[in-house]
Scaffold this active site. Structure first.
Site, PDB file in Angstrom:
ATOM      1  CD  GLU A  52      -1.768  -2.381   1.581  1.00  0.00           C
ATOM      2  OE1 GLU A  52      -0.570  -2.629   1.878  1.00  0.00           O
ATOM      3  OE2 GLU A  52      -2.675  -3.231   1.682  1.00  0.00           O
ATOM      4  CG  PHE A 114      -9.787  -9.863  11.120  1.00  0.00           C
ATOM      5  CD1 PHE A 114      -8.523 -10.241  11.585  1.00  0.00           C
ATOM      6  CD2 PHE A 114     -10.026  -9.893   9.752  1.00  0.00           C
ATOM      7  CE1 PHE A 114      -7.540 -10.636  10.709  1.00  0.00           C
ATOM      8  CE2 PHE A 114      -9.033 -10.288   8.876  1.00  0.00           C
ATOM      9  CZ  PHE A 114      -7.785 -10.658   9.345  1.00  0.00           C
ATOM     10  CD  GLN A 115      -7.394  -7.427   7.604  1.00  0.00           C
ATOM     11  OE1 GLN A 115      -8.247  -7.142   6.769  1.00  0.00           O
ATOM     12  NE2 GLN A 115      -6.215  -7.928   7.283  1.00  0.00           N
ATOM     13  CE  LYS A 164     -17.168  -6.654   3.253  1.00  0.00           C
ATOM     14  NZ  LYS A 164     -16.534  -7.957   3.556  1.00  0.00           N
ATOM     15  CG  MET A 482      22.669  12.131   2.886  1.00  0.00           C
ATOM     16  SD  MET A 482      23.793  13.291   2.100  1.00  0.00           S
ATOM     17  CE  MET A 482      22.792  13.924   0.776  1.00  0.00           C
TER      18      MET A 482
HETATM   19  C1  LIG Z   1      12.679   5.619   5.108  1.00  0.00           C
HETATM   20  C2  LIG Z   1      13.961   6.279   5.434  1.00  0.00           C
HETATM   21  N1  LIG Z   1      14.810   5.705   6.331  1.00  0.00           N
HETATM   22  C3  LIG Z   1      15.998   6.294   6.614  1.00  0.00           C
HETATM   23  C4  LIG Z   1      16.359   7.464   6.021  1.00  0.00           C
HETATM   24  C5  LIG Z   1      17.698   8.132   6.356  1.00  0.00           C
HETATM   25  N2  LIG Z   1      18.563   8.158   5.151  1.00  0.00           N
HETATM   26  C6  LIG Z   1      18.666   9.262   4.386  1.00  0.00           C
HETATM   27  S1  LIG Z   1      19.662   9.014   3.052  1.00  0.00           S
HETATM   28  C7  LIG Z   1      20.007   7.440   3.519  1.00  0.00           C
HETATM   29  C8  LIG Z   1      20.908   6.574   2.692  1.00  0.00           C
HETATM   30  C9  LIG Z   1      20.374   6.336   1.334  1.00  0.00           C
HETATM   31  O1  LIG Z   1      21.180   5.391   0.680  1.00  0.00           O
HETATM   32  P1  LIG Z   1      21.023   5.167  -0.867  1.00  0.00           P
HETATM   33  O2  LIG Z   1      19.612   5.013  -1.224  1.00  0.00           O
HETATM   34  O3  LIG Z   1      21.939   4.059  -1.286  1.00  0.00           O
HETATM   35  O4  LIG Z   1      21.484   6.562  -1.480  1.00  0.00           O
HETATM   36  P2  LIG Z   1      22.946   7.225  -1.512  1.00  0.00           P
HETATM   37  O5  LIG Z   1      22.978   8.253  -0.429  1.00  0.00           O
HETATM   38  O6  LIG Z   1      23.955   6.158  -1.316  1.00  0.00           O
HETATM   39  O7  LIG Z   1      23.014   7.864  -2.859  1.00  0.00           O
HETATM   40  C10 LIG Z   1      19.330   7.124   4.703  1.00  0.00           C
HETATM   41  C11 LIG Z   1      19.436   5.834   5.400  1.00  0.00           C
HETATM   42  C12 LIG Z   1      15.432   8.035   5.111  1.00  0.00           C
HETATM   43  N3  LIG Z   1      15.677   9.195   4.508  1.00  0.00           N
HETATM   44  N4  LIG Z   1      14.265   7.418   4.825  1.00  0.00           N
END
Ligand SMILES: Cc1ncc(C[n+]2csc(CCOP(=O)(O)OP(=O)(O)O)c2C)c(N)n1
Ligand SMILES: [Mg+2]
Lengths: 584, 186
Positions: A52, A114-115, A164, A482
């Site tokens: 979803e 349920f749900q 529902k 990042m």
């Molecule tokens: C759902 C979610 N969990 C954690 C983060 C924190 N976060 C931001 S960038 C990142 C790393 C992303 O890695 P990747 O997709 O390989 O991109 P890159 O920075 O290596 O280009 C994380 C864990 C986030 N933004 N969103």
């Protein structure tokens, strides 16, 4: 026109009457009557997702690329809770979507059936508005009101929870009324006195700058058109937030590039040094302002926003204008023209000389390589090879997202879909499918990081099922890049949990999904690999193995001002103080 | 790197003090909010305050127009002028909110609160409690040989003062309604 029909039929009828052609959804017990109605008609296409969250991001991609609201349909309980991330994402980025959720029958609500989940309770803080409909006779009006609320004023996500028994019961259907409801009518026209005050400030400003945001795109194509006219006629430099890219063309003469944490040197210094800052449809987000008490310290500030709560929320402004960007720009232009199209040409020419000095710093330069693919280079080649095509780009979240914003050029609004406010990893793949559904013949590319992409990779199945030829351009650095960058700068190079271990073989994964994949790791093969991807008629995964330790610059470290930008690795020693470290 | 020779980290003209009236002084404001009387509307208002970290000193709500399905919420809150402005703008954003009035700035207004106070005691203390109640125009709504329940209406300050006086005289329980407020004049 009023007619008797079941609640389930009303849902489908209301969607048709609202001009909906595509619904992204996933069935379950509490929405079976609606699915039964969907089965018995052909006007609305239903896209069966795999999760979803994917449905909601697809609806966002659809909405962002068309300017029309996106629609998702999910079941009660887990279906609804899985939609929460997408709703929050759409709320942060002001994307109009309508999410329909099934609910247990009214007589079982509150019994831990349920749900059963308190869907309106859970989603109250992550929707613009939501409704629990307990009476079939009220359903049609509520559905129409939902479209009105989602799309007018500052757009946003809305949710309708439909028990529902309300779907099964028969009631009176009402067609939508023209002009929407009377009770929700946001102000669209800006105050003429304030507009005139802004024109007067603009006529004499020596170092003015336009700072534009997603509001320009939300206001519609006409707003972007007016913006271009105004910017080009005044000769004033313009920068934009991540969300606003494309409202002014990247090839435009006055374009400074994106601003903010990973924005361009010239854009950020223009913000810092300007004497008149004209914010159009942006919200002084913390990624933009950097350290607040040093933000654009010498400027008079004007702010055009349709949401009164955005004004003076974080930055005190001198000329607030509440209204729809398109309407206000129209009036601004009119007033400016009627007063003789005045600007301080001489001073602005000097301002441009200064800006052109800053441009010479060439802040996006990076060290090239003959042997490894630099992520920046990969994006430059992608830009070069797809520029001018009927192209839409989505992204995941991370370094690759920022590089995409820096290196890809957008000539038109609605061509760039990214998760800005919430920064949702897993947004890009489903969003690309949503975009492709709305634009079947366009080239839709998701610029992804390998880690983000895995978060909703199940949607590759959706792409294959509907033959959505989305291109997954994965900049694979085998790192949560990042996060790794922040750990390098902030946490003594202790790389805690920021590796992507045990990655799948993306080529085999593509095969397993029934589409095509390829891997490229040599800069010499990159162009061919990109062309191969573009030419392939179907969904495609290109695994681009890039430099693993590249950092994204420029960077304004948290807690620093615009003029304290880092330009490259040499700048980074001790760049972030203890105060900055607590910020995100 | 010097942009236009502006000192690094300069904040003499910071975004915060462009307007002198943007002060850090905490103010007390009474807001009147007219809403559609529908399910969840109070939760939206309260959720806004908790979600964005605003204060609620008191909050009262009741239907004021049955035929028009309207309720009125009176909220007493505190914050800097900027926060108060944000609160009003955020309230105005809620779809079923029709009007937001800041009674504190929109001209003179009257504020009243009702409280019930149970005071238990015998002898001198009991007599003194009754005497003070008389001065404060509090009325006795229940009485036993060892206790009174007083009803008092007035500003929150007046009720605070009365409760403070009753404390040494055997105050055991207080119930307050929170503030209801209206602007003065027509
Ligand atoms: C759902 C979610 N969990 C954690 C983060 C924190 N976060 C931001 S960038 C990142 C790393 C992303 O890695 P990747 O997709 O390989 O991109 P890159 O920075 O290596 O280009 C994380 C864990 C986030 N933004 N969103
Ligand atoms: Mg990565």
């Amino acid at each position: 026109m009023t007619r008797q029909m079941t609640g389930a039929k009303m849902v489908v009828q209301a969607l048709k009457d609202q001009g909906v052609d595509t619904v992204f959804g996933y069935p379950g017990g509490a929405v079976l009557p609606i699915y039964d109605e969907i089965f018995q008609q052909n006007d609305i296409k239903h896209v069966l997702v795999r999760h979803e969250q994917g449905a909601v991001h697809m609806a966002e991609g659809y909405a962002r690329s068309t300017g029309k609201p996106g629609v998702a349909l999910v079941t009660s309980g887990p279906g609804a809770t899985n939609a929460v991330t997408g709703l929050t994402d759409a709320l942060m980025d002001s994307i109009p979507i309508i999410v329909l959720t099934g609910q247990v029958p009214t007589f079982m609500i509150g019994s831990d059936a349920f749900q059963e989940a308190d869907t309106v309770g859970i989603t109250r803080p992550c929707t613009k508005h939501n409704w629990l409909v307990k009476d079939t006779n009220a359903l049609a009006a509520t559905l129409h009101e939902a479209f009105h609320v989602a799309t007018s004023g500052r757009p946003g996500p809305v949710l309708i929870d439909i028990p529902k028994d309300v779907q099964f019961a028969t009631g009176t259907y009402q067609a939508p009324v023209k002009g929407g409801s009377k009770r929700y009518k946001p102000q669209v026209k800006g105050d003429l006195d304030a507009i005139t005050e802004l024109v007067a400030a603009l006529e004499t400003a020596k170092r003015p700058v336009f700072y534009t945001g997603g509001g320009v795109i939300n206001s519609g194509k006409a707003a972007s058109q007016l913006l271009r006219e105004f910017v080009d006629a005044t000769g004033i430099p313009i920068t934009s937030t991540l969300m606003g890219l494309g409202s002014y063309p990247a090839s435009g003469a006055n374009w400074l590039g994106m601003l903010g944490m990973h924005g361009l040197y010239e854009a950020n210094l223009a913000m810092h040094g300007c004497d008149l800052l004209i914010n159009i449809g942006a919200r002084f987000d913390d990624r933009i302002t950097g350290r607040l008490d040093a933000f654009s310290p010498h400027s008079k500030k004007a702010h055009i926003d349709i949401d009164p709560s955005s004004i003076n929320k974080v930055v005190r402004v001198d000329i607030p204008i509440v209204g729809d960007v398109g309407h206000v720009l129209e009036d601004l232009l009119k007033v400016w023209k009627s007063r003789g199209r005045k600007v301080n040409r001489e001073a602005i020419a000097k301002w441009w000389t200064q800006i052109n000095e800053w441009k010479k710093v060439n802040c996006l330069s990076y060290k090239g390589s003959e042997t490894t693919i630099k992520p920046q280079y990969a994006l430059q080649r992608l830009e070069e090879l797809t520029k001018g095509m009927d192209r839409y780009v989505t992204t995941e979240v991370g370094q690759h997202q920022m590089w995409a914003a820096q290196f890809l050029g957008f000539e038109d609004p609605n061509r760039w879909m990214t998760s800005g406010g919430l920064g949702t990893m897993g947004y890009g793949l489903p969003a690309s499918i949503g975009v492709q559904m709305a634009h079947p013949d366009a080239l839709v590319i998701n610029v992804a990081g390998e880690a983000s992409w895995l978060m909703n990779m199940q949607e590759m199945g959706t792409a294959v099922q509907y033959r959505a030829p989305v291109k997954q351009f994965i900049l694979n650095n085998e790192r949560l890049g990042m996060v790794r960058q922040w750990q390098q700068l902030l946490h003594g190079e202790r790389y805690s949990q920021s590796w992507s271990e045990s990655l799948p073989d993306f080529v085999k994964l593509a095969e397993a999904f029934g589409c095509k994949g390829a891997k490229v790791d040599n800069p010499k093969d990159l162009d061919d690999a990109i062309m191969e991807m573009i030419k392939y008629e179907g969904p495609y995964i290109l695994d681009v193995l890039v430099e693993k330790h590249e950092n994204c610059f420029p960077m304004i470290p948290s807690g620093k001002a615009h003029n304290e930008m880092l330009l490259g690795d040499a700048d980074t020693q001790g760049a972030i103080g203890a105060k900055g470290a607590v910020l995100v | 790197m010097a942009a236009l020779n502006i000192k690094k980290g300069s904040n003499s003209h910071s975004a915060y003090n462009l307007r002198p009236n943007f002060s850090d002084v905490i103010e007390k404001h009474t807001l009147a909010v007219v809403v559609d009387n529908e399910a969840g509307v109070l939760a939206r208002v309260i959720g806004l305050f908790s979600g964005r970290g605003y204060n609620i000193d008191s909050l009262t709500v009741a239907e004021i127009d049955h035929a028009g399905h309207r309720s009125r919420i009176t909220i007493c809150t505190t914050g800097t002028p900027q926060v108060i402005e944000q609160i009003k703008a955020q309230l105005g954003r809620i779809v079923p909110v029709h009007e937001v009035h800041d009674l504190t700035v929109e001209g003179p207004s009257v504020e009243r609160e009702l409280a019930l106070l149970k005071v238990a005691g015998e002898g001198e203390k009991r007599v003194e409690a009754l005497r003070l109640a008389d001065i404060f125009r509090a009325s006795v709504v229940d009485s036993t040989l060892k206790s009174f329940v007083f009803e008092i209406t007035g500003t929150p300050d007046k009720i605070d003062a009365f409760a403070d006086l009753m404390r040494p005289l055997g105050l055991v329980e207080v119930a307050r309604t929170g503030v209801a407020a209206l602007s003065r004049g027509a």
